[in-house]
Enzyme design. Structure first.
Site, PDB file in Angstrom:
ATOM      1  CB  SER A 128      -7.775   4.043   2.789  1.00  0.00           C
ATOM      2  OG  SER A 128      -7.041   3.372   3.809  1.00  0.00           O
ATOM      3  CE  LYS A 168      -3.902   1.996   2.620  1.00  0.00           C
ATOM      4  NZ  LYS A 168      -4.756   1.805   3.820  1.00  0.00           N
ATOM      5  CB  SER A 191      -8.250   0.933   5.651  1.00  0.00           C
ATOM      6  OG  SER A 191      -8.721   2.213   5.954  1.00  0.00           O
TER       7      SER A 191
END
Length: 455
Positions: free
Chosen positions: A152, A77, A176
């Site tokens: 996210s 990420k 997330s």
């Protein structure tokens, strides 16, 4: 949606046994990423670096090293440091930032033989429930490009669901790395706070909440990644060891909470799907009762959101004052709100967070596992922060996120596994929660629950 040809454990076995090489596995992953650019799941690649790292893994194997993740391609990420890679947090403020070192988790994955093949999209500062950023735009759902995968960690989740890589590493401060996997039909694990060391990396706006979170097609690959990353490290004073546990799932006290004890709306397809899943578990011999947490008065996500807003304001308030247009407008609103909170209001949010943790602690004094929905709805249109309606009622922009944030505030482990889909094939997930520090028990139980639900 293309499913992975091989799981992480299968790739590692093939590379270890010489049926393929880490370089070949990396080249294949890079080809898949290149072919799936329209999804916008992987926002940065560096083929020369990736192939050099893969060649180094092949050299280590020839030298006799044992590597549990030998040659496994991973996506990281865009808020986790991977040495030498551009890591931006989806923000114009960090558009040219090159990570000077690995986060401990990435260092450990590399030591185990994993190869970073790309950086996965996130919302700016991982602070939004959809995956879009000022730098890279929106990430698209692999089943329908008009929909969002949530956020996210949408980039890592889509990278796994679309078969680009078998394993991705996200973060989770409020759901997330559980909600996006639920929306795209893969598994996402939020470990206990401190089970996987956090950092070195960017300053974290989510005080004492955010964790490194593996995402994979199934629980076995998640467990493999967790074992590679977990364990205390002196560089992270909050990190801690996690006990080994061996307990038969039929001996566990399992409870089902259809709405986590909250007065929230859930779409019928999700509510009915969870009831059906729990019935299948009971039919397979698991002792599942129904039990809700008992929350303190005023326990809502709104009560704890000042912590996120204040954290963002503390880190980026000055930059916002100088040039507000640099930020995602939704993040700018959060920073502006954070600048307005009083010290007493932030302290009140801390007290609410502590009360939520105590309520969960009381529950887990009496049960071992809690089953809940991961999400109350399926994926929604790309341009919206959330669906217009949930459960036949008008929905606020955060109504899709109701079942995950309290788990972070209690610092508990939780995993989302696929549970069903609506008539369009859009998935939703089952969230399984355990007491803090019981990560391995949770993963073992989740593997058995996953097997039952797949039959």
């Amino acid at each position: 949606m293309t499913k992975p040809v091989n799981r992480a454990r299968e790739i590692a076995a093939d590379v270890t046994d010489g049926r393929t090489t880490a370089v070949a596995a990396a080249k294949a992953a890079l080809g898949r990423i290149d072919a799936a650019k329209a999804l916008n799941a992987v926002v940065t690649t560096d083929p020369a670096r990736t192939l050099a790292d893969a060649a180094a893994v092949d050299d280590r194997l020839r030298a006799g090293e044992k590597l549990p993740l030998a040659g496994v391609p991973i996506v990281v990420k865009d808020n986790i440091w991977a040495a030498g890679w551009r890591v931006t947090q989806g923000s114009r403020l960090f558009a040219d930032f090159i990570a000077p070192q690995d986060a401990i988790a990435i260092e450990r994955l590399r030591k185990a033989g994993a190869v970073v093949v790309g950086i996965g999209a996130t919302s700016e500062f991982a602070s939004k429930g959809v995956t879009t950023s000022p730098l890279f735009g929106p990430t698209r759902h692999p089943l329908d490009p008009a929909l969002t995968p949530g956020g996210s960690s949408g980039g890592p989740a889509v990278a796994v669901a679309a078969g680009l890589v078998p394993l991705a590493i996200g973060t989770d401060a409020g759901g997330s790395s559980r909600r996006p996997p639920a929306h795209v039909g893969v598994a996402g694990f939020k470990p206990s706070y401190g089970a996987i060391p956090y950092g070195p990396g960017f300053a974290e706006p989510f005080f004492g909440l955010s964790v490194i979170a593996p995402i994979a097609a199934d629980v076995a690959d998640i467990a493999l990644a967790f074992e590679a990353m977990a364990g205390a490290d002196p560089r992270d004073p909050d990190s801690a060891g996690i006990a080994q546990e061996a307990q038969d799932i039929v001996d566990l006290r399992i409870a089902f909470s259809p709405r986590l004890g909250l007065d929230v709306a859930v779409d019928d397809v999700v509510a009915n799907g969870l009831v059906s899943a729990v019935a299948r578990l009971a039919a397979a011999g698991l002792p599942v009762s129904q039990r809700d947490p008992v929350w303190p008065t005023g326990a809502t996500e709104e009560a704890i959101m000042p912590l996120q807003h204040a954290g963002l304001a503390a880190l980026y308030g000055e930059a916002f004052r100088r040039e507000p247009a640099v930020f995602d407008p939704d993040i700018a609103k959060q920073i502006e709100r954070g600048l307005s909170w009083s010290g007493a209001e932030v302290a009140g949010a801390l007290l609410a967070s502590a009360a939520i943790a105590k309520a969960f602690a009381a529950l887990f004094g009496e049960i071992d596992l809690l089953l809940t929905p991961t999400v109350p709805c399926v994926a929604w249109p790309l341009a919206q922060l959330g669906p217009d309606m949930i459960g036949g009622k008008a929905a606020s922009p955060r109504a899709h996120a109701v079942f995950t944030p309290f788990v972070n505030h209690a610092r508990l482990p939780a995993i989302s596994i696929p549970c069903g889909a609506d008539r369009r094939g859009l998935p939703f997930g089952l969230q399984i929660i355990a007491a803090r520090g019981r990560d391995r028990m949770l993963l073992d139980a989740a593997r058995e629950i996953e097997a039952i639900l797949r039959t």
